[in-house]
Design a protein around this motif. Structure first.
Motif, PDB file in Angstrom:
ATOM      1  N   GLY A   1       0.836  -1.196   0.000  1.00  0.00           N
ATOM      2  CA  GLY A   1       0.000   0.000   0.000  1.00  0.00           C
ATOM      3  C   GLY A   1       0.867   1.240   0.000  1.00  0.00           C
ATOM      4  O   GLY A   1       2.101   1.175  -0.047  1.00  0.00           O
ATOM      5  N   ARG A   2       0.217   2.373   0.048  1.00  0.00           N
ATOM      6  CA  ARG A   2       0.957   3.635  -0.046  1.00  0.00           C
ATOM      7  C   ARG A   2       1.807   3.848   1.198  1.00  0.00           C
ATOM      8  O   ARG A   2       1.347   3.675   2.330  1.00  0.00           O
ATOM      9  N   GLU A   3       3.065   4.221   0.967  1.00  0.00           N
ATOM     10  CA  GLU A   3       4.010   4.489   2.036  1.00  0.00           C
ATOM     11  C   GLU A   3       4.461   5.941   1.973  1.00  0.00           C
ATOM     12  O   GLU A   3       4.409   6.592   0.927  1.00  0.00           O
ATOM     13  N   LYS A   4       4.912   6.429   3.116  1.00  0.00           N
ATOM     14  CA  LYS A   4       5.386   7.804   3.191  1.00  0.00           C
ATOM     15  C   LYS A   4       6.646   7.969   2.341  1.00  0.00           C
ATOM     16  O   LYS A   4       7.528   7.124   2.342  1.00  0.00           O
TER      17      LYS A   4
ATOM     18  N   SER B   1      -6.638   5.546  -2.164  1.00  0.00           N
ATOM     19  CA  SER B   1      -7.828   5.299  -1.353  1.00  0.00           C
ATOM     20  C   SER B   1      -7.494   4.878   0.072  1.00  0.00           C
ATOM     21  O   SER B   1      -8.357   4.882   0.942  1.00  0.00           O
ATOM     22  N   GLY B   2      -6.255   4.501   0.324  1.00  0.00           N
ATOM     23  CA  GLY B   2      -5.859   4.038   1.648  1.00  0.00           C
ATOM     24  C   GLY B   2      -5.966   2.547   1.823  1.00  0.00           C
ATOM     25  O   GLY B   2      -5.560   2.017   2.867  1.00  0.00           O
ATOM     26  N   LYS B   3      -6.520   1.838   0.829  1.00  0.00           N
ATOM     27  CA  LYS B   3      -6.595   0.389   0.931  1.00  0.00           C
ATOM     28  C   LYS B   3      -5.206  -0.225   0.814  1.00  0.00           C
ATOM     29  O   LYS B   3      -4.325   0.314   0.142  1.00  0.00           O
TER      30      LYS B   3
ATOM     31  N   LYS C   1      -7.254  -4.632   3.369  1.00  0.00           N
ATOM     32  CA  LYS C   1      -7.479  -3.889   4.606  1.00  0.00           C
ATOM     33  C   LYS C   1      -7.316  -2.403   4.343  1.00  0.00           C
ATOM     34  O   LYS C   1      -6.786  -1.980   3.321  1.00  0.00           O
ATOM     35  N   SER C   2      -7.792  -1.622   5.283  1.00  0.00           N
ATOM     36  CA  SER C   2      -7.662  -0.175   5.206  1.00  0.00           C
ATOM     37  C   SER C   2      -7.231   0.336   6.558  1.00  0.00           C
ATOM     38  O   SER C   2      -7.842  -0.017   7.577  1.00  0.00           O
ATOM     39  N   GLY C   3      -6.212   1.138   6.613  1.00  0.00           N
ATOM     40  CA  GLY C   3      -5.735   1.672   7.872  1.00  0.00           C
ATOM     41  C   GLY C   3      -6.587   2.842   8.344  1.00  0.00           C
ATOM     42  O   GLY C   3      -7.155   3.580   7.542  1.00  0.00           O
ATOM     43  N   GLY C   4      -6.685   3.008   9.652  1.00  0.00           N
ATOM     44  CA  GLY C   4      -7.453   4.105  10.214  1.00  0.00           C
ATOM     45  C   GLY C   4      -7.060   4.357  11.646  1.00  0.00           C
ATOM     46  O   GLY C   4      -6.140   3.738  12.190  1.00  0.00           O
TER      47      GLY C   4
END
Length: 249
Positions: free
Chosen positions: A96-99, A110-112, A236-239
């Motif tokens: 997923g997307r990383e800093k 989307s954060g998924k 999954k999606s982080g939150g």
């Protein structure tokens, strides 16, 4: 001729100072015995140190002193590599997307995230043998990869067919993995996954696409039993409340 392993730089400068003070008081015959017998038997890929005098023994000791770090044991590239041969690992990928990643801004916006377990085995001659991928993801391994140990970092790669789930995707090709390693002990939370992509049709660069956690497979399990215990892939999606898992498999 003396033989000793290539040294590994210690993580603490105080260790070097303490070892220098100890080395001045060690007799030359102990240094000779330490270098010529002990390390030659432990390291299968020695580095030759040509000398026949006391100064040569001290030089050999200087080459080998950093193999010891605060009394935890011998850590060297050759020994660490041999300890990983014929071991199986489950690479729990979290894609997923990383800093600070250089991926396209629309990629995984989307954060998924995708959790994909991958089982591999480290073979001799730096070969990575893929054994299986978790269910519910359209990604397969297409070829064997390679691995190497550089100082305290394990690097390996695996060629995959790629997948796409929403805005999270991996193109066909090699996925590159790197993780801090101490002998056969791998870091549990600092593994990085990158892929090689081209920018402006000219420049090739490695872009971070996620992280992974390695988990060693018990040696008493055969391949079939280990694959049966391989978990499934999931979205999954982080939150703020932690990961939330979806059923859109």
């Amino acid at each position: 001729m003396l033989q000793c392993c290539r040294p590994v730089r210690p993580a603490c400068g105080r260790t070097l100072i303490r070892e220098k003070n100890i080395r001045r008081n060690i007799p030359s015959y102990i240094i000779k015995k330490y270098c010529d017998r002990g390390l030659r038997a432990l390291c299968p890929e020695p580095v030759s140190v040509r000398s026949s005098r006391i100064a040569g023994y001290r030089q050999a000791y200087n080459r080998c002193r950093t193999l010891f770090h605060r009394g935890t044991g011998i850590i060297s590239g050759c020994i660490a590599s041999n300890s990983l041969v014929d071991t199986r690992w489950v690479i729990n990928m979290d894609i997923g997307r990383e800093k600070n990643t250089w991926m396209d801004p629309r990629w995984a916006a989307s954060g998924k995230r995708m959790e994909i377990p991958l089982m591999i085995e480290f073979k001799k001659n730096g070969i990575v043998q893929p054994l299986g991928v978790g269910a519910y993801v359209q990604m397969k391994t297409t070829a064997t990869g390679t691995w190497s140990m550089q100082r305290d970092t394990l690097s390996f790669n695996v060629e995959v067919s790629g997948f796409q789930r929403g805005d999270v995707s991996i193109p066909p090709g090699k996925m590159f993995f790197s993780v801090p390693a101490w002998g056969s002990v791998l870091s549990r939370d600092k593994g990085i996954i990158t892929i090689n992509q081209r920018r402006f049709f000219v420049r090739q660069e490695y872009r971070i696409v996620g992280r992974f956690k390695p988990e060693k497979v018990p040696s008493e399990l055969d391949i079939c039993a280990a694959l049966e215990q391989l978990p499934s892939s999931r979205v999954k999606s982080g939150g703020l409340d932690g990961p939330v898992y979806f059923d859109d498999k």
